[in-house]
Design a protein around this motif. Structure first.
Motif: not given
Length: 69
Positions: A53-60
């Motif tokens: 299970k993946v929690i994503l965090h990205g600037k764009t």
């Protein structure tokens, strides 16, 4: 004949590796920062493909983030 044997051994090794990685990552939760592109996006895709299970965090905002969510 030798090429077929080597190819078969590589395939068996890959199957065994995939099984081990799936067993280790399945149902684990990962927070991946920098997942909008590059290495972070690749790691996020791989982890999800192996059952994490993946929690994503990205600037764009990116297609990779949208496709994984």
């Amino acid at each position: 004949m030798e090429i077929k044997i080597k190819s078969h051994l590589c395939q068996l090794t890959d199957q065994k590796t995939n099984h081990i990685v799936t067993r280790v990552l399945k149902d684990k939760i990962f927070l991946i920062s920098g997942s909008s592109k590059g290495i972070g996006a690749a790691v996020a895709r791989l982890a999800k493909n192996y059952g994490a299970k993946v929690i994503l965090h990205g600037k764009t905002d990116s297609k990779d983030l949208k496709n994984l969510s």
